[in-house]
Design an enzyme around this catalytic site. Structure first.
Site, PDB file in Angstrom:
ATOM      1  CG  ASP A 183      19.925   2.456   3.713  1.00  0.00           C
ATOM      2  OD1 ASP A 183      20.010   2.986   4.855  1.00  0.00           O
ATOM      3  OD2 ASP A 183      18.705   1.566   3.584  1.00  0.00           O
ATOM      4  CG  HIS A 185      20.037  -0.784   6.890  1.00  0.00           C
ATOM      5  ND1 HIS A 185      19.624  -1.804   7.829  1.00  0.00           N
ATOM      6  CD2 HIS A 185      18.730  -0.920   6.055  1.00  0.00           C
ATOM      7  CE1 HIS A 185      18.554  -2.571   7.237  1.00  0.00           C
ATOM      8  NE2 HIS A 185      18.066  -1.722   6.231  1.00  0.00           N
ATOM      9  CD  GLU A 209      17.205   4.687   3.283  1.00  0.00           C
ATOM     10  OE1 GLU A 209      16.275   3.935   3.962  1.00  0.00           O
ATOM     11  OE2 GLU A 209      17.358   5.094   2.213  1.00  0.00           O
ATOM     12  CD  GLU A 235      14.386   2.023   6.479  1.00  0.00           C
ATOM     13  OE1 GLU A 235      14.343   0.954   6.848  1.00  0.00           O
ATOM     14  OE2 GLU A 235      15.042   2.567   5.810  1.00  0.00           O
ATOM     15  CG  ASP A 257       7.077   1.567   4.427  1.00  0.00           C
ATOM     16  OD1 ASP A 257       5.941   1.274   3.843  1.00  0.00           O
ATOM     17  OD2 ASP A 257       8.254   0.856   3.789  1.00  0.00           O
ATOM     18  CG  HIS A 284      11.231   2.442   3.463  1.00  0.00           C
ATOM     19  ND1 HIS A 284      10.901   1.389   3.956  1.00  0.00           N
ATOM     20  CD2 HIS A 284      12.578   2.002   3.362  1.00  0.00           C
ATOM     21  CE1 HIS A 284      11.537   0.353   4.329  1.00  0.00           C
ATOM     22  NE2 HIS A 284      12.619   0.505   3.916  1.00  0.00           N
TER      23      HIS A 284
END
Length: 381
Positions: A183, A185, A209, A235, A257, A284
């Site tokens: 990730d 992020h 990700e 997400e 998500d 997510h």
């Protein structure tokens, strides 16, 4: 049958639950939350409840249309997350009313087990090997880790090498038959992401990700074209309309998500949209038991599903964990790294209402940290 009562509960570690009760005693649960803004979403749920009270809970799609489009100003994380939790609760009621799991109402199961992964941190290298070893011994066949903490706008050789070293350590423990997802992020610029992706390619991550923040999704085509590493994102995207350009960009994995992207109704549609692009679904879910239960219902009914995130033991869960608010942990018993399909109606879980009401009395005010670079400027968390 009419909707008689809607309540919300602010529960540790950072979650918000909602409860919808009908006049004949059916109760559905949802998890409407934006992490760090739970109180704001709570207010949105109460405003939206004005439409639902007194209505037939089984008109889920009609309610979804009114809740998302009836206010003229549309979209955004707060509104979409409030709708998401209410939508989950309505599907939970529908399953109980029809005596069937939600996945049956979505067209029936396409698989008997759902592969899940475990979190192992990764912001800092300390203890990473031990964390991964523990998850392998627990039966998981995949883990996800953060690539790094705060990173320079253009990574130094040392920063790039540190990311690669951590993923290499994970690969060494996992071997060739298990997976590591990484990730970013949204902490990297596109230039740094391109540089790091090139170095990670030989380690064969399952996916990388959020290589850039969502507002820079227009840069994804260049990152997709830069190398063979599958890219994932979603997400912080809340609708089919927002997923369309990233799917056009060629991302391999869509990550809506269930507590943000309009609930079961919209994520089911996002999954179908992703399928037309050959993209896979990996919802997510670093959240609570209701969000995970909703995610699993989608996973059992989605042909292009890949893998499911879950929060058991995740670093956020300090005051409560995934099983703290359910009566029976069986729906979340993972066998060889997989959740096993059950046949309980609705979302398939029984919420411990006594524990939820007690937790709400304490509440929480969770906020994500704010990071800064060495020069004092803002850094993506």
């Amino acid at each position: 049958m009419k909707i008689a009562r809607i309540e919300t509960f602010l529960v540790p570690p950072r979650w918000l639950f909602c409860r919808i009760e009908t006049d004949d005693g059916l109760v559905g649960w949802g998890e409407p939350v934006v992490e760090g803004r739970a109180e704001v979403v709570r207010s949105a749920v109460h405003v939206l409840s004005e439409h639902l009270l007194g209505q037939d809970p089984l008109r889920i799609q009609d309610h979804w249309q009114v809740l998302t489009k009836g206010g003229f100003y549309r979209g955004g994380p707060i509104l979409s997350s409030a709708v998401a939790g209410l939508d989950q609760a309505l599907w939970d009621i529908a399953g109980q009313a029809y005596g069937a799991p939600v996945y049956a109402l979505l067209g029936g199961p396409v698989r008997d087990t759902v592969r899940v992964y475990a979190w192992v941190g990764g912001d800092e290298p300390a203890g990473l090997r031990e964390q991964i070893t523990a998850q392998v011994e627990a039966g998981f066949t995949a883990v996800k880790m953060n690539a790094a903490g705060a990173t320079s706008p253009l990574s130094t050789p040392a920063e790039t090498a540190a990311v690669v070293a951590r993923v290499a350590a994970a690969r060494e423990v996992l071997g060739p038959d298990r997976d590591v997802a990484v990730d970013f992020h949204g902490r990297f610029t596109a230039a740094t992401a391109r540089r790091v992706l090139t170095e990670l390619a030989p380690l064969h991550p399952l996916f990388v990700e959020e290589p850039v923040v969502p507002e820079q999704s227009h840069l994804l085509p260049g990152l997709v074209a830069a190398g063979p590493v599958p890219l994932a994102t979603g997400e912080r995207l809340y609708s089919r309309a927002e997923f369309l350009p990233v799917l056009n960009a060629g991302v391999a994995v869509a990550q809506p998500d269930l507590s943000h992207a309009g609930g079961i109704s919209e994520v089911h549609r996002i999954a179908s949209l992703a399928e037309t692009y050959g993209a896979l679904l990996a919802p997510h879910c670093p959240l609570g038991p209701i969000a995970l239960a909703a995610s699993l219902q989608i996973a059992f009914a989605t042909p292009n599903f890949l893998i499911q995130e879950q929060s058991r033991g995740i670093h956020y869960n300090k005051d409560a964990d995934l099983l703290s608010y359910v009566v029976d942990p069986e729906p979340f018993r993972f066998v060889a790294g997989h959740a096993v399909r059950g046949d309980r109606p609705g979302l398939g879980i029984t919420v411990d209402e006594t524990a939820v009401r007690a937790a709400d009395r304490a509440g929480h005010a969770w906020r994500n940290p704010v990071w800064r670079h060495a020069d004092g400027s803002f850094a993506e968390w």
